[in-house]
Design a protein around this motif. Structure first.
Motif, PDB file in Angstrom:
ATOM      1  N   ARG A  62       0.833  -1.207   0.000  1.00  0.00           N
ATOM      2  CA  ARG A  62       0.000   0.000   0.000  1.00  0.00           C
ATOM      3  C   ARG A  62       0.868   1.259   0.000  1.00  0.00           C
ATOM      4  NH1 ARG A  62      -5.207   0.342   1.452  1.00  0.00           N
ATOM      5  NH2 ARG A  62      -4.912   2.408   0.549  1.00  0.00           N
ATOM      6  N   HIS A  63       1.998   1.156   0.698  1.00  0.00           N
ATOM      7  CA  HIS A  63       2.938   2.273   0.775  1.00  0.00           C
ATOM      8  C   HIS A  63       4.346   1.743   0.563  1.00  0.00           C
ATOM      9  CE1 HIS A  63      -0.227   4.845   2.513  1.00  0.00           C
ATOM     10  NE2 HIS A  63      -0.564   3.771   3.199  1.00  0.00           N
ATOM     11  N   GLY A  74      17.604   5.421  -6.745  1.00  0.00           N
ATOM     12  CA  GLY A  74      18.532   4.428  -7.256  1.00  0.00           C
ATOM     13  C   GLY A  74      18.132   3.000  -6.940  1.00  0.00           C
ATOM     14  N   GLN A  75      17.221   2.830  -5.988  1.00  0.00           N
ATOM     15  CA  GLN A  75      16.797   1.476  -5.618  1.00  0.00           C
ATOM     16  C   GLN A  75      15.758   0.952  -6.608  1.00  0.00           C
ATOM     17  OE1 GLN A  75      18.115  -0.351  -2.901  1.00  0.00           O
ATOM     18  NE2 GLN A  75      19.565   1.339  -3.161  1.00  0.00           N
ATOM     19  N   GLU A  76      15.650  -0.353  -6.656  1.00  0.00           N
ATOM     20  CA  GLU A  76      14.618  -1.001  -7.479  1.00  0.00           C
ATOM     21  C   GLU A  76      13.317  -1.087  -6.699  1.00  0.00           C
ATOM     22  OE1 GLU A  76      15.535  -4.645  -9.853  1.00  0.00           O
ATOM     23  OE2 GLU A  76      13.965  -5.562  -8.613  1.00  0.00           O
ATOM     24  N   VAL A  77      12.220  -0.811  -7.380  1.00  0.00           N
ATOM     25  CA  VAL A  77      10.895  -0.869  -6.764  1.00  0.00           C
ATOM     26  C   VAL A  77      10.032  -1.821  -7.580  1.00  0.00           C
ATOM     27  CG1 VAL A  77       8.809   0.434  -6.241  1.00  0.00           C
ATOM     28  CG2 VAL A  77      11.046   1.493  -5.890  1.00  0.00           C
ATOM     29  N   THR A  78       9.320  -2.710  -6.918  1.00  0.00           N
ATOM     30  CA  THR A  78       8.396  -3.624  -7.592  1.00  0.00           C
ATOM     31  C   THR A  78       7.013  -3.492  -6.982  1.00  0.00           C
ATOM     32  OG1 THR A  78      10.154  -5.197  -8.127  1.00  0.00           O
ATOM     33  CG2 THR A  78       7.885  -5.997  -8.218  1.00  0.00           C
ATOM     34  N   PRO A 121      13.345  10.433  -7.615  1.00  0.00           N
ATOM     35  CA  PRO A 121      12.335  11.179  -6.854  1.00  0.00           C
ATOM     36  C   PRO A 121      11.113  11.553  -7.688  1.00  0.00           C
ATOM     37  CG  PRO A 121      14.522  11.935  -6.244  1.00  0.00           C
ATOM     38  CD  PRO A 121      14.712  10.960  -7.386  1.00  0.00           C
ATOM     39  N   ARG A 122      11.282  11.851  -8.974  1.00  0.00           N
ATOM     40  CA  ARG A 122      10.141  12.245  -9.801  1.00  0.00           C
ATOM     41  C   ARG A 122       9.195  11.087 -10.097  1.00  0.00           C
ATOM     42  NH1 ARG A 122      12.149  12.076 -15.737  1.00  0.00           N
ATOM     43  NH2 ARG A 122      14.167  11.040 -15.567  1.00  0.00           N
ATOM     44  N   ASP A 123       9.565   9.876  -9.692  1.00  0.00           N
ATOM     45  CA  ASP A 123       8.659   8.732  -9.839  1.00  0.00           C
ATOM     46  C   ASP A 123       7.646   8.680  -8.691  1.00  0.00           C
ATOM     47  OD1 ASP A 123      11.503   6.712 -10.808  1.00  0.00           O
ATOM     48  OD2 ASP A 123      10.233   8.014 -12.035  1.00  0.00           O
ATOM     49  N   SER A 124       7.812   9.520  -7.693  1.00  0.00           N
ATOM     50  CA  SER A 124       6.888   9.533  -6.552  1.00  0.00           C
ATOM     51  C   SER A 124       5.476   9.853  -7.035  1.00  0.00           C
ATOM     52  CB  SER A 124       7.334  10.565  -5.515  1.00  0.00           C
ATOM     53  OG  SER A 124       8.609  10.232  -5.002  1.00  0.00           O
ATOM     54  N   ALA A 125       4.540   8.980  -6.693  1.00  0.00           N
ATOM     55  CA  ALA A 125       3.157   9.092  -7.176  1.00  0.00           C
ATOM     56  C   ALA A 125       2.344   7.977  -6.539  1.00  0.00           C
ATOM     57  CB  ALA A 125       3.111   8.957  -8.699  1.00  0.00           C
ATOM     58  N   VAL A 126       1.050   7.961  -6.843  1.00  0.00           N
ATOM     59  CA  VAL A 126       0.218   6.813  -6.518  1.00  0.00           C
ATOM     60  C   VAL A 126       0.058   5.995  -7.791  1.00  0.00           C
ATOM     61  CG1 VAL A 126      -1.993   5.973  -5.667  1.00  0.00           C
ATOM     62  CG2 VAL A 126      -1.027   8.088  -4.736  1.00  0.00           C
ATOM     63  N   TYR A 127       0.371   4.714  -7.696  1.00  0.00           N
ATOM     64  CA  TYR A 127       0.264   3.818  -8.840  1.00  0.00           C
ATOM     65  C   TYR A 127      -0.953   2.923  -8.639  1.00  0.00           C
ATOM     66  CZ  TYR A 127       4.848   5.422 -10.241  1.00  0.00           C
ATOM     67  OH  TYR A 127       5.905   6.216 -10.650  1.00  0.00           O
ATOM     68  N   PHE A 128      -1.871   2.985  -9.605  1.00  0.00           N
ATOM     69  CA  PHE A 128      -3.084   2.177  -9.537  1.00  0.00           C
ATOM     70  C   PHE A 128      -3.030   1.071 -10.584  1.00  0.00           C
ATOM     71  CE2 PHE A 128      -5.806   4.242  -6.555  1.00  0.00           C
ATOM     72  CZ  PHE A 128      -5.531   5.602  -6.615  1.00  0.00           C
ATOM     73  N   PHE A 153     -10.705  -0.300 -10.097  1.00  0.00           N
ATOM     74  CA  PHE A 153      -9.382   0.045  -9.611  1.00  0.00           C
ATOM     75  C   PHE A 153      -9.043  -0.673  -8.310  1.00  0.00           C
ATOM     76  CE2 PHE A 153      -7.736   3.567 -12.159  1.00  0.00           C
ATOM     77  CZ  PHE A 153      -8.852   3.924 -12.906  1.00  0.00           C
ATOM     78  N   GLY A 154      -7.757  -0.922  -8.117  1.00  0.00           N
ATOM     79  CA  GLY A 154      -7.245  -1.351  -6.828  1.00  0.00           C
ATOM     80  C   GLY A 154      -7.070  -0.151  -5.909  1.00  0.00           C
ATOM     81  N   SER A 155      -6.599  -0.405  -4.699  1.00  0.00           N
ATOM     82  CA  SER A 155      -6.454   0.654  -3.697  1.00  0.00           C
ATOM     83  C   SER A 155      -5.227   1.530  -3.930  1.00  0.00           C
ATOM     84  CB  SER A 155      -6.379   0.049  -2.298  1.00  0.00           C
ATOM     85  OG  SER A 155      -7.597  -0.602  -1.990  1.00  0.00           O
ATOM     86  N   GLY A 156      -4.347   1.103  -4.822  1.00  0.00           N
ATOM     87  CA  GLY A 156      -3.184   1.911  -5.153  1.00  0.00           C
ATOM     88  C   GLY A 156      -1.977   1.650  -4.273  1.00  0.00           C
ATOM     89  N   THR A 157      -0.810   2.007  -4.789  1.00  0.00           N
ATOM     90  CA  THR A 157       0.448   1.993  -4.028  1.00  0.00           C
ATOM     91  C   THR A 157       0.983   3.408  -4.004  1.00  0.00           C
ATOM     92  OG1 THR A 157       1.031  -0.285  -4.608  1.00  0.00           O
ATOM     93  CG2 THR A 157       2.824   1.183  -3.942  1.00  0.00           C
ATOM     94  N   GLN A 158       1.133   3.955  -2.795  1.00  0.00           N
ATOM     95  CA  GLN A 158       1.719   5.284  -2.637  1.00  0.00           C
ATOM     96  C   GLN A 158       3.233   5.115  -2.614  1.00  0.00           C
ATOM     97  OE1 GLN A 158       0.186   8.693  -1.781  1.00  0.00           O
ATOM     98  NE2 GLN A 158       2.242   9.039  -2.562  1.00  0.00           N
ATOM     99  N   LEU A 159       3.911   5.584  -3.660  1.00  0.00           N
ATOM    100  CA  LEU A 159       5.363   5.439  -3.764  1.00  0.00           C
ATOM    101  C   LEU A 159       6.044   6.766  -3.471  1.00  0.00           C
ATOM    102  CD1 LEU A 159       7.948   3.896  -4.568  1.00  0.00           C
ATOM    103  CD2 LEU A 159       7.522   4.606  -6.929  1.00  0.00           C
ATOM    104  N   SER A 160       6.996   6.731  -2.554  1.00  0.00           N
ATOM    105  CA  SER A 160       7.813   7.904  -2.248  1.00  0.00           C
ATOM    106  C   SER A 160       9.267   7.533  -2.469  1.00  0.00           C
ATOM    107  CB  SER A 160       7.598   8.364  -0.815  1.00  0.00           C
ATOM    108  OG  SER A 160       6.255   8.761  -0.600  1.00  0.00           O
ATOM    109  N   VAL A 161       9.928   8.257  -3.371  1.00  0.00           N
ATOM    110  CA  VAL A 161      11.347   8.028  -3.643  1.00  0.00           C
ATOM    111  C   VAL A 161      12.120   9.224  -3.094  1.00  0.00           C
ATOM    112  CG1 VAL A 161      13.085   7.535  -5.378  1.00  0.00           C
ATOM    113  CG2 VAL A 161      10.727   6.747  -5.721  1.00  0.00           C
ATOM    114  N   LEU A 162      12.980   8.962  -2.127  1.00  0.00           N
ATOM    115  CA  LEU A 162      13.686  10.048  -1.440  1.00  0.00           C
ATOM    116  C   LEU A 162      15.029  10.360  -2.081  1.00  0.00           C
ATOM    117  CD1 LEU A 162      12.919   8.857   2.202  1.00  0.00           C
ATOM    118  CD2 LEU A 162      11.593  10.402   0.748  1.00  0.00           C
TER     119      LEU A 162
END
Lengths: 114, 112
Positions: B9-10, B16-20, B84-91, B103-112
């Motif tokens: 969910r979050h 630089g890290q990989e996100v799945t 960082p510009r990839d930070s968003a909610v992905y549905f 829709f699903g509930s989404g994933t809130q992604l924060s890239v620091l």
């Protein structure tokens, strides 16, 4: 590709009054037009939809109208209530139908004033 | 039916890290869509699959983004390396072809 414009971006109405949100689309071959409601922190949820062979559809306090000649469609909410406060998105399908994905408008933040 | 299920969910990660991101569509649905939502750009279609086959990935912003659907009940969206510009909610959303989209509930992604 399809382009959907939505207006206004923010709409404030008194409780009990009506609200109207308007959208235009660019692809004359689009044939499916849904409306989604999104509350803060939640997922978009389908509230009503219309296909191109119909000019108007109603569901209780909600109605949608479609003008294919002018390529615009509208959402009408009557007797607004506090729980109607949310962001509303219109969308249009691609020429190949929903299997082609939906293009969304930028959304309208509807505020119901008590 | 539990609806479209997304995980996590979050997600908070460093640049630089990989996100799945993961998605399980509604059972029986044969179309799956990945959307990204930001304040500036609204809801953007990234990629969609019909019958597990990618149909249109023209919305994928860069080669750093990739998506797979190995079977009818599972899809992933991967970002490598994240920025960082990839930070968003992905549905993730699913439907029967030419039917209503859920829709699903989404994933809130924060890239620091």
């Amino acid at each position: 590709g399809e382009n959907v414009e939505q207006h206004p971006s923010t709409l404030s109405v008194q409780e009990g009054d009506s609200a109207v949100i308007k959208c235009t689309y660019s692809d004359s071959a689009s044939n499916y037009f849904p409306w989604y409601k999104q509350e803060l922190g939640k997922r978009p949820q389908l509230i009503i939809d219309i296909r191109s062979n119909v000019g108007e559809k109603k569901d209780q306090r909600i109605a949608v109208t479609l003008n294919k000649t002018a390529k615009h469609f509208s959402l009408h909410i009557t007797e607004t209530q506090p729980e109607d406060s949310a962001v509303y998105f219109c969308a249009a399908s691609g020429a190949d139908g929903l299997g082609d994905g939906l293009t969304f408008g930028k959304g309208t933040h509807l505020i119901i004033q008590p | 039916d539990a609806g479209v299920i997304q995980s996590p969910r979050h997600e908070v990660t460093e640049m630089g890290q990989e996100v799945t991101l993961r998605c399980k569509p509604i059972s029986g649905h044969n179309s799956l869509f990945w959307y990204r939502q930001t304040m500036m750009r609204g809801l953007e279609l990234l990629i969609y699959f019909n019958n597990n086959v990618p149909i249109d990935d023209s919305g994928m912003p860069e080669d750093r983004f990739s998506a797979k659907m190995p079977n009818a009940s599972f899809s992933t969206l991967k970002i490598q390396p994240s920025e960082p510009r990839d930070s968003a909610v992905y549905f993730c959303a699913s439907s029967l072809i030419n039917e209503k989209l859920f829709f699903g509930s989404g994933t809130q992604l924060s890239v620091l």
